[in-house]
Design an enzyme around this catalytic site. Structure first.
Site, PDB file in Angstrom:
ATOM      1  N   HIS A  82       0.769  -1.242   0.051  1.00 31.33           N
ATOM      2  CA  HIS A  82       0.162  -0.064  -0.043  1.00 31.33           C
ATOM      3  C   HIS A  82       0.952   1.145   0.031  1.00 31.33           C
ATOM      4  O   HIS A  82       1.850   1.385   0.799  1.00 31.33           O
ATOM      5  CB  HIS A  82      -1.103   0.080   1.216  1.00 31.33           C
ATOM      6  CG  HIS A  82      -1.850   1.336   1.457  1.00 31.33           C
ATOM      7  ND1 HIS A  82      -2.788   1.212   0.638  1.00 31.33           N
ATOM      8  CD2 HIS A  82      -1.569   2.623   2.162  1.00 31.33           C
ATOM      9  CE1 HIS A  82      -3.433   2.675   0.774  1.00 31.33           C
ATOM     10  NE2 HIS A  82      -2.651   3.226   1.546  1.00 31.33           N
ATOM     11  N   ASP A 161     -14.652   2.956   8.564  1.00 28.41           N
ATOM     12  CA  ASP A 161     -13.706   3.815   7.953  1.00 28.41           C
ATOM     13  C   ASP A 161     -14.289   4.866   7.062  1.00 28.41           C
ATOM     14  O   ASP A 161     -14.116   6.114   7.260  1.00 28.41           O
ATOM     15  CB  ASP A 161     -12.693   3.032   7.204  1.00 28.41           C
ATOM     16  CG  ASP A 161     -11.536   4.210   6.775  1.00 28.41           C
ATOM     17  OD1 ASP A 161     -11.034   4.905   7.485  1.00 28.41           O
ATOM     18  OD2 ASP A 161     -11.493   4.073   5.339  1.00 28.41           O
ATOM     19  N   ARG A 168     -14.040  13.063   9.735  1.00 30.57           N
ATOM     20  CA  ARG A 168     -12.891  13.721   9.727  1.00 30.57           C
ATOM     21  C   ARG A 168     -12.738  14.839   8.680  1.00 30.57           C
ATOM     22  O   ARG A 168     -11.941  16.012   9.060  1.00 30.57           O
ATOM     23  CB  ARG A 168     -11.735  12.551   9.628  1.00 30.57           C
ATOM     24  CG  ARG A 168     -11.924  11.925  10.740  1.00 30.57           C
ATOM     25  CD  ARG A 168     -10.706  10.527  10.438  1.00 30.57           C
ATOM     26  NE  ARG A 168      -9.432  10.972  10.166  1.00 30.57           N
ATOM     27  CZ  ARG A 168      -8.660  10.091   9.207  1.00 30.57           C
ATOM     28  NH1 ARG A 168      -8.998   9.041   8.802  1.00 30.57           N
ATOM     29  NH2 ARG A 168      -7.398  10.572   9.024  1.00 30.57           N
ATOM     30  N   SER A 183      -7.245   4.092   9.703  1.00 33.06           N
ATOM     31  CA  SER A 183      -7.958   4.144   8.219  1.00 33.06           C
ATOM     32  C   SER A 183      -7.283   3.282   7.238  1.00 33.06           C
ATOM     33  O   SER A 183      -7.882   2.463   6.660  1.00 33.06           O
ATOM     34  CB  SER A 183      -7.827   5.608   7.984  1.00 33.06           C
ATOM     35  OG  SER A 183      -8.177   5.558   6.800  1.00 33.06           O
ATOM     36  N   LYS A 187      -8.452  -1.150   6.173  1.00 33.87           N
ATOM     37  CA  LYS A 187      -8.748  -1.824   4.933  1.00 33.87           C
ATOM     38  C   LYS A 187      -7.761  -2.600   4.303  1.00 33.87           C
ATOM     39  O   LYS A 187      -8.125  -3.520   4.000  1.00 33.87           O
ATOM     40  CB  LYS A 187      -8.817  -0.472   3.968  1.00 33.87           C
ATOM     41  CG  LYS A 187      -9.955   0.527   4.279  1.00 33.87           C
ATOM     42  CD  LYS A 187      -9.815   1.803   2.879  1.00 33.87           C
ATOM     43  CE  LYS A 187      -8.760   2.416   2.907  1.00 33.87           C
ATOM     44  NZ  LYS A 187      -9.007   3.824   4.044  1.00 33.87           N
TER      45      LYS A 187
END
Length: 433
Positions: A82, A161, A168, A183, A187
């Protein structure tokens, strides 16, 4: 248990236990806890921070708020990668087939992109025929048989999320390390990987603007990944200029092909080796990062990596002739050169602004509903530290319109030429624990 008591507890600097966090997240996701109370909690977290255990409990609760992908039917250790975002992020296109060519299963679920260019899924769709929507059984079958498949995200992953992030965004609590880390990691955990490699970008084209915040985020995510039972590593990479040379969907496919053949931009190749080495170590295929890098270099030099990319494209319905002859992907109606206005050394390329210039051409989306033009974008010929002569091309613009005045003006404002050399950074740190 009452939400107001939890807000007071966190406001006064005390930690929340796993049961309290579950009560809070489950209640907010189901609508039992209102926005105004969760807003107060987010601000309390923003100011009072969270411990590693709190962040881990928050991450796991969010990960299990919706679907959790089961990849247990795939043999071997599944490693996911990621990036926290950047401009010209072509690494997944190179990493997936490269790492798979070493026998590491790469079951990659990717999204579509907002901003500068499309996401990995959009880029792959620029290959005629490539199918990104494949069912779970076919996905698992492909990874077991050939070690690699890339599909769009399906199901309802980490809905908590999605709901929290929207809140947020309007309560000035986006810039919180515990909330950013939970967050991202919720995922990744919901996506079913056994191990996770993180590319935490820092600089003008990244979400984290300074190295101290990036380092803390990276360490936090590595710790909570490991606490959550996922072997996790990270690198902190520079995003003060675009990674690689290409910004645009089909242009980045061409760049990925060149890189898999060993002819890609030096910075993209180095980033690929850095991330890929961690993936190979976490998968148990090499004992050290140095040994893993040698394996990756050999896979590119021997042609194994490029052959695996062709196999992946063919398995998912893509026309392999476009991979064998990538010039067929260059279909923009017009190309324009951007000549340097002075002689000197490239001092700065403001990554996010150059990315926006590509988006103005149609390479990216302003909203989720916007269409993408796969053929347009930019290819840089100069990077930070390179000498340039007046009149020499800084980059090529691929466009489907002749009206690119705004794009050119933005590029000239954000590619700065100076008189002194500069040595750009690429990798600031490697986090292995």
């Amino acid at each position: 248990m009452r939400m107001v008591d939890l807000i007071e507890k966190k406001r006064d600097g005390s930690g929340l236990d796993a049961a309290e966090i579950k009560f809070m997240i489950d209640g907010y996701t189901s609508g039992k806890i209102p926005d105004y109370q969760m807003s107060a909690m987010l601000m309390a977290i923003f100011y009072e921070d969270m411990s590693d255990q709190e962040i881990t409990d928050l991450t796991l609760t969010m990960a299990h708020s919706g679907d959790v992908v089961d990849l247990s039917a795939i043999a071997g250790i599944k490693v996911d990668k990621h990036s926290t975002g950047g401009v010209g992020d072509t690494t997944t296109l190179v990493l997936a087939p490269l790492v798979a060519s070493l026998g590491v299963p790469v079951a990659k679920m990717s999204g579509r992109g907002l901003g500068h260019t499309g996401g990995t899924i959009d880029k792959l769709e620029s290959i005629p025929g490539f199918q990104v929507e494949i069912d779970s059984q076919e996905f698992i079958k492909l990874v077991n048989e050939t070690k690699v498949a890339v599909t769009g995200q399906s199901g309802d992953l980490a809905p908590a999320d999605k709901k929290l992030y929207a809140l947020r965004d309007v309560t000035a609590t986006v810039d919180s390390i515990p909330l950013i880390a939970s967050s991202i990691m919720s995922k990744k955990i919901a996506a079913g990987a056994d191990a996770i490699v993180l590319d935490v970008t820092v600089g003008e084209g990244a979400f984290m603007k300074n190295i101290e915040d990036a380092r803390r985020l990276a360490h936090t995510m590595v710790r909570i990944g490991n606490l959550a039972g996922r072997k996790t590593m990270a690198i902190i990479s520079d995003m003060n200029q675009p990674l690689g040379d290409a910004i645009g969907n089909s242009l980045e496919i061409v760049e990925a092909i060149n890189t898999l053949k060993g002819h890609g931009p030096a910075d993209l190749l180095e980033m690929t080796y850095a991330l890929g080495s961690q993936m190979v170590v976490l998968a148990g295929k090499a004992a050290t990062l140095a040994a893993a890098r040698t394996m990756l270099e050999d896979a590119i030099a021997s042609g194994k990596a490029f052959e695996k990319f062709k196999e992946m494209v063919k398995n998912q319905g893509g026309d392999v002739s476009y991979i064998e002859h990538p010039e067929k992907l260059l279909t923009a109606k017009y190309t324009f050169e951007l000549p340097a206005k002075e002689t000197g050394i490239i001092h700065e390329i403001v990554a996010d602004e150059v990315g926006i210039a590509a988006m103005l051409l149609g390479a990216g989306r302003r909203t989720k509903e916007d269409p993408i033009d796969y053929s347009v974008g930019l290819v840089l010929h100069k990077k930070v530290g390179d000498p340039v002569q007046a009149g020499e091309s800084l980059l090529t613009i691929y466009a489907n319109t002749e009206n690119i005045t705004e794009v050119k003006e933005k590029l000239y404002r954000n590619i700065k030429i100076g008189s002194e050399g500069i040595e750009p950074a690429l990798i600031h740190d490697i986090i292995t624990e």
